[in-house]
Design a protein around this motif. Structure first.
Motif, PDB file in Angstrom:
ATOM      1  N   UNK A  84       1.194  -1.346  -0.061  1.00 18.50           N
ATOM      2  CA  UNK A  84      -0.095  -0.010   0.248  1.00 18.50           C
ATOM      3  C   UNK A  84       0.829   1.204   0.029  1.00 18.50           C
ATOM      4  N   UNK A  85       0.692   2.082  -0.943  1.00 21.36           N
ATOM      5  CA  UNK A  85      -0.379   2.269  -1.988  1.00 21.36           C
ATOM      6  C   UNK A  85      -0.113   1.231  -3.115  1.00 21.36           C
ATOM      7  N   UNK A  86      -1.402   0.952  -3.933  1.00 20.15           N
ATOM      8  CA  UNK A  86      -1.343   0.010  -4.893  1.00 20.15           C
ATOM      9  C   UNK A  86      -0.329   0.331  -6.131  1.00 20.15           C
ATOM     10  N   UNK A  87       0.108  -0.463  -6.681  1.00 18.99           N
ATOM     11  CA  UNK A  87       0.989  -0.420  -7.760  1.00 18.99           C
ATOM     12  C   UNK A  87       0.391   0.559  -8.793  1.00 18.99           C
ATOM     13  N   UNK A  88       1.315   1.629  -9.477  1.00 17.23           N
ATOM     14  CA  UNK A  88       0.589   2.392 -10.456  1.00 17.23           C
ATOM     15  C   UNK A  88       0.222   3.698  -9.888  1.00 17.23           C
ATOM     16  N   UNK A  89       0.092   3.906  -8.628  1.00 17.45           N
ATOM     17  CA  UNK A  89      -0.585   5.018  -7.809  1.00 17.45           C
ATOM     18  C   UNK A  89       0.775   6.108  -7.869  1.00 17.45           C
ATOM     19  N   UNK A  90       0.358   7.405  -8.060  1.00 21.87           N
ATOM     20  CA  UNK A  90       1.211   8.477  -8.215  1.00 21.87           C
ATOM     21  C   UNK A  90       1.434   9.073  -6.748  1.00 21.87           C
ATOM     22  N   UNK A  91       2.561   9.160  -6.371  1.00 22.76           N
ATOM     23  CA  UNK A  91       3.023   9.674  -5.023  1.00 22.76           C
ATOM     24  C   UNK A  91       4.025  10.645  -5.189  1.00 22.76           C
ATOM     25  N   UNK A  92       4.243  11.307  -4.224  1.00 16.58           N
ATOM     26  CA  UNK A  92       5.668  12.255  -4.001  1.00 16.58           C
ATOM     27  C   UNK A  92       6.688  11.468  -3.687  1.00 16.58           C
ATOM     28  N   UNK A  93       7.997  11.964  -4.033  1.00 18.66           N
ATOM     29  CA  UNK A  93       9.178  11.404  -3.336  1.00 18.66           C
ATOM     30  C   UNK A  93       9.075  11.007  -2.046  1.00 18.66           C
ATOM     31  N   UNK A  94       9.834  10.494  -1.282  1.00 16.98           N
ATOM     32  CA  UNK A  94       9.903  10.229   0.164  1.00 16.98           C
ATOM     33  C   UNK A  94       8.555   9.742   0.612  1.00 16.98           C
ATOM     34  N   UNK A  95       7.712   9.272  -0.196  1.00 19.24           N
ATOM     35  CA  UNK A  95       6.401   8.603   0.467  1.00 19.24           C
ATOM     36  C   UNK A  95       6.640   7.182   1.041  1.00 19.24           C
ATOM     37  N   UNK A  96       6.233   6.809   1.987  1.00 20.96           N
ATOM     38  CA  UNK A  96       6.279   5.507   2.469  1.00 20.96           C
ATOM     39  C   UNK A  96       5.341   4.472   1.819  1.00 20.96           C
ATOM     40  N   UNK A  97       6.154   3.450   1.490  1.00 25.92           N
ATOM     41  CA  UNK A  97       5.307   2.189   0.741  1.00 25.92           C
ATOM     42  C   UNK A  97       5.435   1.019   1.808  1.00 25.92           C
ATOM     43  N   UNK A  98       4.052   0.777   2.276  1.00 27.48           N
ATOM     44  CA  UNK A  98       3.881  -0.254   3.345  1.00 27.48           C
ATOM     45  C   UNK A  98       3.747  -1.554   2.747  1.00 27.48           C
ATOM     46  N   UNK A  99       4.427  -2.564   3.139  1.00 26.73           N
ATOM     47  CA  UNK A  99       4.347  -4.004   2.647  1.00 26.73           C
ATOM     48  C   UNK A  99       4.093  -4.947   3.511  1.00 26.73           C
ATOM     49  N   UNK A 100       3.627  -6.098   3.341  1.00 25.58           N
ATOM     50  CA  UNK A 100       3.438  -7.089   4.351  1.00 25.58           C
ATOM     51  C   UNK A 100       4.125  -8.549   3.740  1.00 25.58           C
ATOM     52  N   UNK A 101       5.003  -9.120   4.596  1.00 21.93           N
ATOM     53  CA  UNK A 101       5.968 -10.146   4.402  1.00 21.93           C
ATOM     54  C   UNK A 101       5.055 -11.321   4.532  1.00 21.93           C
ATOM     55  N   UNK A 102       5.494 -12.312   3.595  1.00 19.52           N
ATOM     56  CA  UNK A 102       5.234 -13.695   3.639  1.00 19.52           C
ATOM     57  C   UNK A 102       6.182 -14.611   4.551  1.00 19.52           C
ATOM     58  N   UNK A 103       5.538 -15.305   5.518  1.00 19.31           N
ATOM     59  CA  UNK A 103       6.140 -16.372   6.519  1.00 19.31           C
ATOM     60  C   UNK A 103       6.298 -17.647   5.893  1.00 19.31           C
ATOM     61  N   UNK A 104       5.710 -17.821   4.791  1.00 15.48           N
ATOM     62  CA  UNK A 104       5.375 -18.865   4.285  1.00 15.48           C
ATOM     63  C   UNK A 104       4.308 -19.972   4.910  1.00 15.48           C
ATOM     64  N   UNK A 105       4.462 -20.932   4.783  1.00 18.59           N
ATOM     65  CA  UNK A 105       3.284 -21.862   5.417  1.00 18.59           C
ATOM     66  C   UNK A 105       3.564 -22.023   7.231  1.00 18.59           C
ATOM     67  N   UNK A 106       2.521 -22.168   7.733  1.00 20.10           N
ATOM     68  CA  UNK A 106       2.937 -22.335   9.244  1.00 20.10           C
ATOM     69  C   UNK A 106       3.361 -23.633   9.661  1.00 20.10           C
ATOM     70  N   UNK A 107       4.680 -23.339  10.328  1.00 15.21           N
ATOM     71  CA  UNK A 107       5.380 -24.576  10.662  1.00 15.21           C
ATOM     72  C   UNK A 107       5.568 -24.468  12.284  1.00 15.21           C
TER      73      UNK A 107
END
Length: 274
Positions: A84-107
């Motif tokens: 977030x924001x989604x791909x293709x969205x126009x933002x200003x430089x120094x904007x924060x792009x928040x991501x969610x990391x995958x941990x793979x399958x629960x082990x």
């Protein structure tokens, strides 16, 4: 000669206006280029590793922020699940792009920390690479500061996040007196007000009587000779006790006032009049 000077003056004015318009237009174009030069489109980071996503966002002047980590059987661990924001969205430089990391399958199995202290449960949760989530407390019997519930449940499967939230016990508070709203006693007699107050656990401690006292009238009898009688008038009966005197009045004021918060056993003062 005069017409020539006027024409020269107007030519100067028109020339100055033209230069001003050109300057404003140039400033406007420069500003737009500067603004748009600071804007970029957010790239598609889904599926990239954190290192790859960080490199790509940094090259565009954006800031990558890891916000969440979720289990996912379809995405390899260490890769990005969402952004977030989604791909293709126009933002200003120094904007924060928040991501969610995958941990793979629960082990990792969710540990059973029920009955443990908050410190012990926290250590056991983090030892398995899990995160300590929300910690709440509720009054419960038994030893305080002990885990009485957890989310997810012990050995739960299909967990989305590597986070365990705890519910701890705390000492039960002593029962507070029962509170309620003070009823209205207006218009009641002393007996009626006392009955209503007593019915809800209150007690009337004083009753001010505003009825004017009634003094007994003196009586005179004519004597056989026509003059005033020398026989003394009958003695009036004694004034009745205050409780009897005010029993015929009605309540016009009360303390506490109707609608105020009271508890059982509180004292009530009333004022009566006819």
């Amino acid at each position: 000669m005069k017409i020539s000077r006027i024409n020269r003056f107007f030519n100067i004015v028109l020339g100055a206006l033209a230069m001003l318009v050109v300057a404003l237009f140039s400033a406007f174009i420069t500003m737009r280029l500067a603004i748009h030069g600071r804007e970029v489109k957010v790239p598609n980071l889904t599926g990239l590793t954190l290192a790859e996503a960080s490199k790509q966002t940094r090259s565009l002047g954006l800031i990558l922020t890891l916000e969440n980590r979720f289990y996912s059987p379809n995405t390899a661990p260490g890769h990005i699940l969402a952004q977030s924001p989604a791909p293709g969205v126009t933002v200003r430089r120094q904007w924060a792009v928040r991501v969610t990391e995958s941990l793979g399958a629960q082990q990792v199995a969710i540990p059973d920390v029920l009955g443990q202290s908050e410190r012990t449960a926290s250590i056991n949760i983090r030892r398995l690479g899990l995160e300590l989530g929300a910690v709440a407390r509720i009054a419960a019997p038994g030893e305080p500061g002990v885990v009485i519930a957890q989310t997810p449940a012990p050995n739960a499967a299909g967990v989305e996040r590597p986070r365990v939230s705890l519910l701890l016990s705390e000492p039960e508070e002593a029962e507070s007196p029962q509170a309620f709203v003070m009823p209205s006693l207006a218009g009641l007699t002393l007996a009626g007000a006392a009955a209503r107050a007593y019915g809800v656990g209150l007690r009337i401690v004083s009753a001010e009587d505003l009825n004017p006292p009634t003094a007994p009238a003196a009586t005179t009898e004519a004597s056989p000779t026509g003059g005033p009688s020398t026989t003394p008038a009958p003695i009036a009966s004694p004034t009745p006790p205050p409780a009897q005197a005010i029993s015929f009045g009605t309540v016009i004021a009360q303390t506490p006032a109707a609608g105020h918060r009271v508890v059982k056993g509180d004292a009530v003062r009333i004022t009566l009049t006819n």
